[in-house]
Design a protein around this motif. Structure first.
Motif, PDB file in Angstrom:
ATOM      1  N   ALA A  20      27.520  29.560   4.660  1.00 32.05           N
ATOM      2  CA  ALA A  20      27.623  31.011   4.852  1.00 32.05           C
ATOM      3  C   ALA A  20      26.409  31.541   5.607  1.00 32.05           C
ATOM      4  O   ALA A  20      25.263  31.270   5.252  1.00 32.05           O
ATOM      5  CB  ALA A  20      27.735  31.717   3.500  1.00 32.05           C
ATOM      6  N   GLY A  21      26.664  32.284   6.682  1.00 30.24           N
ATOM      7  CA  GLY A  21      25.586  32.837   7.493  1.00 30.24           C
ATOM      8  C   GLY A  21      25.076  31.886   8.554  1.00 30.24           C
ATOM      9  O   GLY A  21      24.315  32.297   9.436  1.00 30.24           O
ATOM     10  N   ALA A  22      25.486  30.615   8.475  1.00 25.44           N
ATOM     11  CA  ALA A  22      25.023  29.619   9.453  1.00 25.44           C
ATOM     12  C   ALA A  22      26.137  29.177  10.384  1.00 25.44           C
ATOM     13  O   ALA A  22      25.877  28.710  11.495  1.00 25.44           O
ATOM     14  CB  ALA A  22      24.448  28.402   8.736  1.00 25.44           C
ATOM     15  N   VAL A  23      27.394  29.312   9.933  1.00 30.87           N
ATOM     16  CA  VAL A  23      28.563  28.902  10.716  1.00 30.87           C
ATOM     17  C   VAL A  23      29.536  30.069  10.791  1.00 30.87           C
ATOM     18  O   VAL A  23      29.776  30.735   9.780  1.00 30.87           O
ATOM     19  CB  VAL A  23      29.257  27.681  10.063  1.00 30.87           C
ATOM     20  CG1 VAL A  23      30.565  27.335  10.775  1.00 30.87           C
ATOM     21  CG2 VAL A  23      28.331  26.475  10.067  1.00 30.87           C
ATOM     22  N   PRO A  24      30.104  30.365  11.978  1.00 34.12           N
ATOM     23  CA  PRO A  24      31.072  31.455  12.091  1.00 34.12           C
ATOM     24  C   PRO A  24      32.217  31.292  11.086  1.00 34.12           C
ATOM     25  O   PRO A  24      32.729  30.190  10.884  1.00 34.12           O
ATOM     26  CB  PRO A  24      31.575  31.339  13.530  1.00 34.12           C
ATOM     27  CG  PRO A  24      30.446  30.684  14.267  1.00 34.12           C
ATOM     28  CD  PRO A  24      29.843  29.723  13.283  1.00 34.12           C
ATOM     29  N   SER A  25      32.601  32.395  10.467  1.00 36.62           N
ATOM     30  CA  SER A  25      33.661  32.354   9.460  1.00 36.62           C
ATOM     31  C   SER A  25      35.026  32.370  10.131  1.00 36.62           C
ATOM     32  O   SER A  25      35.143  32.474  11.361  1.00 36.62           O
ATOM     33  CB  SER A  25      33.541  33.556   8.523  1.00 36.62           C
ATOM     34  OG  SER A  25      33.911  34.748   9.202  1.00 36.62           O
ATOM     35  N   ILE A  26      36.068  32.293   9.325  1.00 31.85           N
ATOM     36  CA  ILE A  26      37.434  32.304   9.865  1.00 31.85           C
ATOM     37  C   ILE A  26      37.763  33.635  10.525  1.00 31.85           C
ATOM     38  O   ILE A  26      38.706  33.722  11.307  1.00 31.85           O
ATOM     39  CB  ILE A  26      38.468  32.004   8.765  1.00 31.85           C
ATOM     40  CG1 ILE A  26      38.299  32.971   7.578  1.00 31.85           C
ATOM     41  CG2 ILE A  26      38.359  30.568   8.298  1.00 31.85           C
ATOM     42  CD1 ILE A  26      39.374  32.831   6.531  1.00 31.85           C
ATOM     43  N   ASP A  27      36.980  34.677  10.236  1.00 32.84           N
ATOM     44  CA  ASP A  27      37.220  35.998  10.833  1.00 32.84           C
ATOM     45  C   ASP A  27      36.375  36.229  12.080  1.00 32.84           C
ATOM     46  O   ASP A  27      36.433  37.305  12.682  1.00 32.84           O
ATOM     47  CB  ASP A  27      36.927  37.101   9.802  1.00 32.84           C
ATOM     48  CG  ASP A  27      37.797  36.978   8.571  1.00 32.84           C
ATOM     49  OD1 ASP A  27      39.000  36.678   8.716  1.00 32.84           O
ATOM     50  OD2 ASP A  27      37.277  37.171   7.456  1.00 32.84           O
ATOM     51  N   GLU A  28      35.589  35.229  12.460  1.00 36.57           N
ATOM     52  CA  GLU A  28      34.696  35.376  13.603  1.00 36.57           C
ATOM     53  C   GLU A  28      35.081  34.397  14.704  1.00 36.57           C
ATOM     54  O   GLU A  28      35.707  33.370  14.453  1.00 36.57           O
ATOM     55  CB  GLU A  28      33.242  35.116  13.186  1.00 36.57           C
ATOM     56  CG  GLU A  28      32.730  36.079  12.130  1.00 36.57           C
ATOM     57  CD  GLU A  28      31.361  35.691  11.604  1.00 36.57           C
ATOM     58  OE1 GLU A  28      30.564  36.599  11.325  1.00 36.57           O
ATOM     59  OE2 GLU A  28      31.104  34.475  11.470  1.00 36.57           O
ATOM     60  N   PHE A  29      34.689  34.722  15.935  1.00 34.61           N
ATOM     61  CA  PHE A  29      34.955  33.843  17.072  1.00 34.61           C
ATOM     62  C   PHE A  29      33.761  32.920  17.306  1.00 34.61           C
ATOM     63  O   PHE A  29      32.656  33.186  16.861  1.00 34.61           O
ATOM     64  CB  PHE A  29      35.227  34.665  18.333  1.00 34.61           C
ATOM     65  CG  PHE A  29      36.491  35.463  18.277  1.00 34.61           C
ATOM     66  CD1 PHE A  29      37.729  34.853  18.450  1.00 34.61           C
ATOM     67  CD2 PHE A  29      36.451  36.829  18.027  1.00 34.61           C
ATOM     68  CE1 PHE A  29      38.892  35.586  18.384  1.00 34.61           C
ATOM     69  CE2 PHE A  29      37.612  37.573  17.974  1.00 34.61           C
ATOM     70  CZ  PHE A  29      38.847  36.953  18.152  1.00 34.61           C
ATOM     71  N   GLY A  30      34.002  31.847  18.038  1.00 32.48           N
ATOM     72  CA  GLY A  30      32.914  30.979  18.444  1.00 32.48           C
ATOM     73  C   GLY A  30      32.604  29.875  17.449  1.00 32.48           C
ATOM     74  O   GLY A  30      33.251  29.723  16.415  1.00 32.48           O
ATOM     75  N   SER A  31      31.586  29.099  17.816  1.00 22.23           N
ATOM     76  CA  SER A  31      31.165  27.966  17.008  1.00 22.23           C
ATOM     77  C   SER A  31      29.661  27.808  17.160  1.00 22.23           C
ATOM     78  O   SER A  31      29.030  28.472  17.979  1.00 22.23           O
ATOM     79  CB  SER A  31      31.892  26.696  17.462  1.00 22.23           C
ATOM     80  OG  SER A  31      31.563  26.387  18.812  1.00 22.23           O
ATOM     81  N   VAL A  32      29.091  26.903  16.387  1.00 22.71           N
ATOM     82  CA  VAL A  32      27.659  26.645  16.450  1.00 22.71           C
ATOM     83  C   VAL A  32      27.459  25.144  16.337  1.00 22.71           C
ATOM     84  O   VAL A  32      28.248  24.445  15.698  1.00 22.71           O
ATOM     85  CB  VAL A  32      26.926  27.397  15.309  1.00 22.71           C
ATOM     86  CG1 VAL A  32      27.396  26.893  13.945  1.00 22.71           C
ATOM     87  CG2 VAL A  32      25.424  27.275  15.434  1.00 22.71           C
ATOM     88  N   SER A  33      26.431  24.632  16.983  1.00 22.36           N
ATOM     89  CA  SER A  33      26.171  23.196  16.886  1.00 22.36           C
ATOM     90  C   SER A  33      25.690  22.853  15.485  1.00 22.36           C
ATOM     91  O   SER A  33      25.116  23.683  14.777  1.00 22.36           O
ATOM     92  CB  SER A  33      25.119  22.766  17.909  1.00 22.36           C
ATOM     93  OG  SER A  33      23.838  23.245  17.542  1.00 22.36           O
ATOM     94  N   LEU A  34      25.912  21.610  15.095  1.00 22.55           N
ATOM     95  CA  LEU A  34      25.465  21.174  13.771  1.00 22.55           C
ATOM     96  C   LEU A  34      23.952  21.298  13.658  1.00 22.55           C
ATOM     97  O   LEU A  34      23.430  21.687  12.608  1.00 22.55           O
ATOM     98  CB  LEU A  34      25.916  19.749  13.513  1.00 22.55           C
ATOM     99  CG  LEU A  34      25.685  19.191  12.108  1.00 22.55           C
ATOM    100  CD1 LEU A  34      26.794  18.215  11.713  1.00 22.55           C
ATOM    101  CD2 LEU A  34      24.323  18.493  11.998  1.00 22.55           C
ATOM    102  N   ALA A  35      23.239  20.984  14.742  1.00 29.79           N
ATOM    103  CA  ALA A  35      21.781  21.091  14.724  1.00 29.79           C
ATOM    104  C   ALA A  35      21.334  22.519  14.464  1.00 29.79           C
ATOM    105  O   ALA A  35      20.410  22.768  13.682  1.00 29.79           O
ATOM    106  CB  ALA A  35      21.204  20.580  16.043  1.00 29.79           C
TER     107      ALA A  35
END
Length: 385
Positions: free
Chosen positions: A38-53
């Motif tokens: 939570a707060g580190a990865v976009p949720s199902i209601d948000e667009f986009g993605s983030v790298s694991l790093a």
């Protein structure tokens, strides 16, 4: 013995475009799903993605987000696993998205999942197993008498939404209850979406009611199901399983083999055993025998009464429940005494029946073990010198 942490040292320099997702990667993703993103990865209601790093770095800045350890050998190792993944060429660029973590005490639901994308067209949908919430454990037990529990319904909705948002092919997986959710979701999405799923990994997760296995949706994907069970599997032997399964070696014993960090790894594969242990088979036969004697309605009443007693402590998590044992024990005894006499008697009877079946299975296992030992001893004596 080597485990998934050692695997990252061996294969960490090989990016996914050079070496595709394998069964050990499945376990890494499935275990990472237990982390609180939570707060580190976009949720199902948000667009986009983030790298694991980047997700790992964000969590470092939010130490409270790290799942509180339940045992020193599983939950406490999650941050280390995430950190090693973030430092490896193989995992650091994997994109994380569609994170959801929902715990509802009113609905008796604990559900969490996210997507790991190794490229734009290859995705691993990981479903988390049971966390340390008591409601999560209650939902697990409800699988023994309900055809569908809330988390399974959420898993279907989640997978359908993810597959409609992302192009390409999908792997699904999870550890413990997460493995059950992965298979259930794949079996219940629309038929036209199922061909996009390549494989489903159920890592020592419980099985299903017979009616679920016999359903058309399940039968369409059954050849894509891979079950991994440790030798002393208990959780993974609950209810009915189908599809291909393999028994993996563990450096733990008994029910502690459920700990995914104890599963032994060599290269891109687990270390395999010939079959389940005799004790595991006996225990699970006893458990199934007990369940067959207890109708679904009585199982429901038993679980409701049991968790009424547990929840009387005010604890919401296993950690809270174990912090003040004396106070919690007093609250449980007090609540038990307040139950209707008929409910008290029924609860006692079911527990007595359960332990009687377990004792019978253990006695049988010991007798067979002694008999086998005697047979082998006399066979050796008869051999010519």
């Amino acid at each position: 013995m080597p485990n998934i942490l050692d695997y990252l040292d061996w294969r960490g320099d090989l990016e996914f475009h050079r070496d595709p997702i394998n069964e050990v990667d499945n376990l890494v993703f499935s275990v990472l799903a237990y982390m609180d993103f939570a707060g580190a990865v976009p949720s199902i209601d948000e667009f986009g993605s983030v790298s694991l790093a980047d997700a790992s770095e964000a969590i470092k800045q939010m130490p409270d987000q790290i799942t509180a350890p339940i045992t020193s050998t599983f939950f406490s190792r999650l941050p280390l696993l995430l950190e090693k993944c973030a430092q490896s060429e193989r995992y650091q660029g994997v994109r994380l998205s569609h994170y959801v973590n929902r715990v509802s005490f009113d609905e008796a639901e604990q559900f969490s999942a996210l997507v790991f994308s190794t490229d734009e067209n290859t995705h691993f949908v990981a479903f988390s197993g049971t966390d340390d919430t008591l409601i999560g454990w209650k939902e697990d037990l409800e699988m023994s008498f309900r055809e569908v529990v809330p988390a399974q319904r959420s898993a279907v909705e989640y997978l359908e939404m993810v597959m409609s948002h992302l192009p390409g092919v999908f792997y699904l997986g999870g550890h413990s209850k997460g493995g059950n959710l992965a298979v259930f979701a794949a079996a219940n999405i629309p038929a036209e979406m199922q061909p996009s799923i390549l494989l489903m990994y159920n890592n020592d997760g419980p099985g299903f009611q017979r009616s679920v296995i016999e359903s058309p949706g399940y039968q369409r994907v059954t050849d894509k199901i891979i079950n991994f069970l440790p030798q002393s599997s208990v959780v993974g032997m609950l209810l009915n399983q189908s599809g291909h399964y393999q028994v993996v070696d563990s450096n733990e014993s008994g029910i502690m083999q459920h700990n995914a960090f104890s599963w032994e790894v060599v290269g891109t594969n687990f270390v395999y055993e010939d079959g389940l242990s005799a004790t595991s088979i006996k225990f699970n036969n006893a458990l199934r025998a007990w369940m067959e004697t207890v109708p679904n309605e009585e199982r429901s009443e038993f679980i409701e009464a049991l968790f009424t007693i547990l929840e009387a402590t005010g604890a919401r998590t296993v950690k809270e429940f174990t912090q003040d044992k004396l106070t919690n024990a007093k609250a449980m005894i007090s609540t038990f005494k307040q139950l209707e006499p008929e409910t008290q008697a029924h609860l006692k009877l079911l527990l007595e029946t359960f332990f009687a079946e377990i004792q019978k299975a253990l006695r049988s296992s010991i007798t067979e073990g002694i008999s086998s030992l005697i047979t082998r001893t006399f066979s050796r004596k008869r051999l010519p010198s």
